[in-house]
Scaffold this active site. Structure first.
Site, PDB file in Angstrom:
ATOM      1  N   ASN A 223      65.935  34.337  33.425  1.00  0.00           N
ATOM      2  CA  ASN A 223      66.269  33.303  34.559  1.00  0.00           C
ATOM      3  C   ASN A 223      66.672  31.942  34.166  1.00  0.00           C
ATOM      4  OD1 ASN A 223      64.036  32.091  34.679  1.00  0.00           O
ATOM      5  ND2 ASN A 223      63.112  33.414  35.887  1.00  0.00           N
ATOM      6  N   GLU A 226      63.675  30.534  32.329  1.00  0.00           N
ATOM      7  CA  GLU A 226      63.482  30.768  31.095  1.00  0.00           C
ATOM      8  C   GLU A 226      64.445  30.513  30.117  1.00  0.00           C
ATOM      9  OE1 GLU A 226      61.061  34.618  33.414  1.00  0.00           O
ATOM     10  OE2 GLU A 226      63.184  34.928  32.750  1.00  0.00           O
ATOM     11  N   ASP A 293      63.346  41.654  39.497  1.00  0.00           N
ATOM     12  CA  ASP A 293      63.056  43.164  39.231  1.00  0.00           C
ATOM     13  C   ASP A 293      64.236  44.065  39.752  1.00  0.00           C
ATOM     14  OD1 ASP A 293      60.730  42.336  38.074  1.00  0.00           O
ATOM     15  OD2 ASP A 293      59.487  42.822  39.733  1.00  0.00           O
TER      16      ASP A 293
END
Length: 507
Positions: A223, A226, A293
């Protein structure tokens, strides 16, 4: 194994329409059952304690929560696998749990999920549990009970053995890293080597600061936060997101990077191919928990079904957009995804006609967002002004109105063999076209009591020719603090009366 990247020749794609249309994407959704996806990573138990918080504690400036509901669901890598199964794919899961009650609860949830489970029990570790305390859609506190130490060598060997067994029948591998220690140095490198040796496409959802640890992965899905930590490049703007993705590819040798950017959608960076920026397809945002997820699961299952990477990224983007519209850690069904892609008869009904399970889920989501849900039911064989008035007044007393229609078989039992005049598909289509109606669901029972109990509406609507004690479900709705609304009928309008007049005119 080479990754299908597609051959679209433009330098920048700002919308899904610039690639392929929703109908083409739906082709791949219908093939999701062919995809076999293996997920390895940190499995978790997600718990939710929901209630009302209307006052502050006299002991400290913190809210006092009065719990009214508790639920548990699969989280982390287990949520990735659950999303794959819910989307219609074949999901297998390898992870670690503790020898504790929480591990047993997680195992029980997996048992009814359709996921092929390969869990390793580590007596020296505790099962990871995240407990969220909620008031409406607001998260007051999250309690994390976990061990983040890397797996010991013996447990790591058991995990890799389970992974090797499951890998033989998988098309796609997902490494779901939540930095809880399951993807230790030994397990991570061992999984990457085994997948590469068998030519498997491997998607890594990274948490480590050094992405070089994922060298050998086919696709990385960091993301925005990150990728910023790993590359020191702020990925807020399109150009910077593309530069960050390029930097990740150079450091890891992967074939593609998908940078997920929350409300800004995602950026797909590939070797020798145009950068693709996809705007978010979310219509409303209730909770972003688990949306990553869902995106990774949809990307994996689409690739497993044979879609090229751009189309897989588009499907992942649409699926994540659905997920964030739901409270808590949520999954997306294949039917929901097809609905958002405007398929078949859902185009005409604006996706209002749903099955009971989805109606229950949508009702719960609306109530969790603080919206009042109304419920009306009937045969609605011939829509007349009396029906329109009832629905209009019902909608004025709630934020969302669900209308339950008797199926054809149910109408025949109640009204006789000559009814209904219109079949259930026609009646549902007409009902869904009316502005006051937000959702239409069919029920086959003689009464809607079971459906009312499942949907838990705040407002139950019926015509004033009934008294409250005659309204099916009135006691239920009142028991949870709901209201029963009796609407005055419009004189001279009824389906039975209309049928009688038509019969006389034909004589």
């Amino acid at each position: 194994m080479g990754l299908p990247v597609g051959n679209h020749g433009t330098d920048k794609m700002d919308s899904a329409a610039a690639l392929v249309g929703d109908a083409e994407l739906a082709h791949w959704v219908r093939r999701f059952a062919d995809a076999r996806v293996l997920v390895l990573g940190d499995v978790m138990l997600d718990r939710y304690v929901s209630g009302s918080a209307s006052r502050l504690s006299p002991e400290a400036p913190i809210p006092v929560l009065r719990p009214t509901a508790r639920r548990a669901t699969l989280g982390g890598a287990a949520n990735v696998a659950l999303n794959i199964a819910t989307l219609g794919g074949q999901a297998a899961l390898v992870g670690v749990i503790g020898d504790d009650a929480e591990g047993a609860e997680l195992t029980s949830l997996l048992g009814s999920s359709g996921i092929v489970s390969h869990l390793v029990v580590a007596p020296s570790r505790q099962t990871t549990v995240k407990t969220r305390f909620m008031s409406g859609t607001h998260q007051l506190l999250r309690l994390d009970e976990e061990s983040t130490a890397q797996l010991d060598a013996a447990t790591g060997d058991l995990v890799l053995a389970a992974f090797a067994d499951a890998l033989a029948v998988a098309d796609i591998v997902v490494l779901s890293d939540y930095a809880k220690g399951v993807l230790s140095d030994a397990v991570l490198s061992g999984a990457l080597e085994r997948a590469k040796a068998l030519g498997k496409i491997l998607i890594a959802d990274p948490k480590r600061l050094d992405f070089a640890a994922y060298r050998g992965a086919t696709v990385l899905t960091p993301n925005e936060h990150e990728v910023r930590q790993a590359t020191q490049i702020d990925a807020a703007e399109d150009g910077e997101a593309a530069r960050a993705g390029q930097c990740v590819m150079e450091r890891t040798g992967c074939q593609a990077v998908v940078v997920t950017r929350s409300a800004r959608g995602l950026t797909l960076v590939r070797h020798d191919a145009p950068v693709l920026h996809l705007s978010t397809r979310a219509r409303e945002v209730a909770d972003v928990s688990g949306a990553g997820d869902t995106l990774v699961a949809a990307l994996a299952i689409a690739l497993g079904a044979g879609a090229a990477l751009p189309e897989a990224a588009m499907l992942a983007n649409v699926t994540a957009g659905i997920s964030v519209g739901k409270p808590g850690t949520a999954t997306v069904s294949q039917e929901e995804l097809l609905g958002v892609l405007h398929l078949e008869d859902l185009i005409a009904t604006d996706r209002k006609i749903v099955e009971r399970a989805e109606a229950t889920q949508r009702s719960a989501a609306w109530r969790a967002q603080g919206r009042r849900v109304g419920f009306a039911n009937g045969c609605f064989d011939l829509i007349h002004p009396g029906h329109v008035r009832l629905l209009r007044e019902a909608r004025a007393r709630c934020d969302r109105l669900i209308v339950a229609l008797n199926t054809d078989a149910s109408v025949q039992r109640l009204k006789g063999p000559t009814r209904p005049l219109q079949n259930e598909t026609a009646r549902a289509t007409v009902m869904a076209s009316l502005a006051p109606v937000d959702l239409v669901v069919l029920f086959d029972e003689d009464t809607p009591l079971e459906l009312i109990n499942a949907l838990r509406p705040d407002v139950l609507v019926k015509g004033a020719d009934y008294s409250i004690d005659q309204v099916v479900g009135a006691d239920l709705v009142q028991s949870w603090g709901g209201q029963v609304l009796l609407v005055e009928l419009q004189a001279g309008h009824s389906t039975t009366g209309t049928i009688r007049r038509m019969a006389k005119e034909l004589q």
